[in-house]
Write a protein that holds these residues in place. Sequence first.
Motif, short mmCIF file in Angstrom:
data_model
loop_
_atom_site.label_atom_id
_atom_site.label_comp_id
_atom_site.label_asym_id
_atom_site.label_seq_id
_atom_site.Cartn_x
_atom_site.Cartn_y
_atom_site.Cartn_z
N LEU A 117 0.84 -1.20 0.00
CA LEU A 117 0.00 0.00 0.00
C LEU A 117 0.88 1.25 0.00
CD1 LEU A 117 -3.12 0.13 0.26
CD2 LEU A 117 -2.81 0.51 2.71
N TYR A 118 2.03 1.17 0.67
CA TYR A 118 2.88 2.34 0.82
C TYR A 118 4.11 2.32 -0.09
CZ TYR A 118 0.14 3.10 5.06
OH TYR A 118 -0.89 3.30 5.93
N PHE A 119 4.58 1.12 -0.45
CA PHE A 119 5.84 1.02 -1.20
C PHE A 119 5.65 0.06 -2.37
CE2 PHE A 119 6.67 1.66 3.32
CZ PHE A 119 7.31 2.89 3.27
N ALA A 120 5.97 0.55 -3.58
CA ALA A 120 5.69 -0.22 -4.79
C ALA A 120 6.47 -1.53 -4.85
CB ALA A 120 6.00 0.63 -6.03
N ASN A 121 7.69 -1.52 -4.31
CA ASN A 121 8.52 -2.74 -4.33
C ASN A 121 9.68 -2.57 -3.35
OD1 ASN A 121 10.50 -1.12 -5.65
ND2 ASN A 121 9.36 -1.40 -7.56
N LYS A 122 10.54 -3.57 -3.29
CA LYS A 122 11.62 -3.56 -2.30
C LYS A 122 12.59 -2.41 -2.55
CE LYS A 122 14.57 -7.08 -1.95
NZ LYS A 122 15.18 -8.40 -1.58
N GLU A 123 12.85 -2.09 -3.82
CA GLU A 123 13.75 -0.98 -4.15
C GLU A 123 13.20 0.34 -3.58
OE1 GLU A 123 13.05 -3.42 -6.17
OE2 GLU A 123 15.06 -4.20 -6.57
N GLU A 124 11.89 0.56 -3.78
CA GLU A 124 11.29 1.80 -3.29
C GLU A 124 11.31 1.86 -1.76
OE1 GLU A 124 10.51 4.49 -5.07
OE2 GLU A 124 11.38 3.32 -6.70
N LEU A 125 11.13 0.70 -1.14
CA LEU A 125 11.20 0.66 0.33
C LEU A 125 12.61 1.00 0.80
CD1 LEU A 125 10.08 0.05 3.12
CD2 LEU A 125 10.36 -2.39 2.68
N PHE A 126 13.60 0.47 0.08
CA PHE A 126 14.99 0.79 0.44
C PHE A 126 15.26 2.28 0.30
CE2 PHE A 126 19.45 1.50 -0.47
CZ PHE A 126 20.04 0.81 0.57
N LYS A 127 14.78 2.86 -0.80
CA LYS A 127 14.99 4.30 -1.00
C LYS A 127 14.31 5.09 0.12
CE LYS A 127 15.58 4.00 -6.01
NZ LYS A 127 15.03 4.31 -7.34
N ALA A 128 13.12 4.64 0.54
CA ALA A 128 12.43 5.33 1.63
C ALA A 128 13.25 5.23 2.93
CB ALA A 128 11.05 4.73 1.83
N VAL A 129 13.86 4.06 3.16
CA VAL A 129 14.70 3.90 4.35
C VAL A 129 15.84 4.91 4.33
CG1 VAL A 129 16.36 2.36 5.49
CG2 VAL A 129 14.14 1.47 4.76
N VAL A 130 16.50 5.03 3.18
CA VAL A 130 17.61 5.98 3.06
C VAL A 130 17.09 7.41 3.25
CG1 VAL A 130 19.30 6.96 1.45
CG2 VAL A 130 19.01 4.47 1.60
N ARG A 131 15.97 7.72 2.61
CA ARG A 131 15.44 9.09 2.70
C ARG A 131 15.05 9.44 4.14
NH1 ARG A 131 12.58 8.02 -2.48
NH2 ARG A 131 13.94 8.90 -4.09
N GLU A 132 14.50 8.47 4.87
CA GLU A 132 14.02 8.78 6.22
C GLU A 132 15.14 8.77 7.26
OE1 GLU A 132 10.89 9.62 7.28
OE2 GLU A 132 10.45 9.78 5.14
N THR A 133 16.20 7.97 7.00
CA THR A 133 17.19 7.80 8.08
C THR A 133 18.49 8.56 7.82
OG1 THR A 133 18.10 5.78 7.10
CG2 THR A 133 16.28 5.51 8.66
N ILE A 134 18.87 8.75 6.56
CA ILE A 134 20.17 9.38 6.28
C ILE A 134 20.00 10.82 5.81
CG2 ILE A 134 22.29 9.24 4.94
CD1 ILE A 134 22.04 6.28 4.89
N LEU A 135 19.05 11.05 4.89
CA LEU A 135 18.93 12.39 4.32
C LEU A 135 18.65 13.48 5.37
CD1 LEU A 135 17.33 11.86 0.80
CD2 LEU A 135 19.73 11.99 1.48
N PRO A 136 17.86 13.20 6.43
CA PRO A 136 17.65 14.26 7.43
C PRO A 136 18.97 14.74 8.06
CG PRO A 136 16.02 12.52 7.71
CD PRO A 136 17.01 12.02 6.69
N ASN A 137 19.94 13.84 8.19
CA ASN A 137 21.24 14.25 8.76
C ASN A 137 21.96 15.20 7.82
OD1 ASN A 137 20.71 12.49 10.88
ND2 ASN A 137 21.72 10.78 9.83
#
Lengths: 208, 208
Positions: free
Chosen positions: B53-73
């Motif tokens: 529902l939130y992530f089209a596939n595993k690649e998009e989920l990975f990108k979301a992980v990077v965006r949420e955890t690393i990019l804010p820093n």
Amino acid sequence: MDTNQPRWQRRKDARPAEIIEAALTLFVDKGFAATRLDDVATQAGVTKGTVYLYFANKEELFKAVVRETILPNIESGEHLLADHQGTWAELLWILLERWADRMEYSASTGISKLMIAEASNFPDLARFYVEEVVMRSRKLFATVIQRGIDAGEFRPVDPVMATRAVISPLMLIKVWKQSFSLCDTEPVDLKAFARFHYELMMQGLASR
Amino acid sequence: MDTNQPRWQRRKDARPAEIIEAALTLFVDKGFAATRLDDVATQAGVTKGTVYLYFANKEELFKAVVRETILPNIESGEHLLADHQGTWAELLWILLERWADRMEYSASTGISKLMIAEASNFPDLARFYVEEVVMRSRKLFATVIQRGIDAGEFRPVDPVMATRAVISPLMLIKVWKQSFSLCDTEPVDLKAFARFHYELMMQGLASR
């Protein structure tokens, strides 16, 4: 090579070297877990039985690859240290330059990235690599720095920390080259960077 | 949080964050290839359908992980740069210190090692990571160094090379912690090493 030896015997002598070369290529390309001894045998042009004649298992073959391809470089550094006549800063540069040179062409460069990728799954290999490669390389550089300190050439810094600072950038580039080089749009001139970093370090380390 | 909201609605809002947290843990522990979306769903306490529902596939989920955890820093570093009043050397230390602090506790530290391990198998993710994390971080540090040069605080060095020299040791330790920390008998005090390296660098960079 003694060409009076029968050809089969020369071939036999060459086999471990050929198996190690094939294993190095496959380990670096496919990783440790994904490389099968069958593939190593095929690539080396021998039977799997022949591989087992020389190496008890995949772990032992990996250790042999490390011993044949990386340890000679550390040993050669140790000989340079034993015979060195010039300043310690000069020796530090010689060691870094040789390392940067090797990185340009040697397939063994891939071993570091391989170990980083697979260390947590193969703790026995990780321990072997840390003890025989990492600690021994660090000791080589730390000794050069300590001698520089003793000679009054360097400031009295912590040689262990200084070693990390000196070797980290080349080590990271080595790992990086294996992972991101295809998509990194800012490729680095390895030798030029090694020199740049060395000179920064030397200004930080030099006694005044 | 508005506690007047019905519980199911609060839960629903929290879901993407919970899925990302579960994915981060699994990616770091098992690697990208070995992590299944089923496992992520189980760990997050949702169905696989909810993950999709939130992530089209595993690649998009990975990108979301990077965006949420690393990019804010990185963004927080960019804000520091925009608002900075003191010397550029001070800002460089603030950035390095915050980085070293984060490494002590943040699971996102594992992402770098993961990317190094898997980049060659997932070139699309590698490109994403290099563009959105690596290049942007490098640009942040290179800008600080360039401003220090413009202000006459640093020597006129190549800011791209200086950036590599400044960030490599922390980056390597970050990767190292994830790979060899269990068998490395010379563990490093991260904050002390960051300070040591920073001071060496500053002596190399300082204009005289």
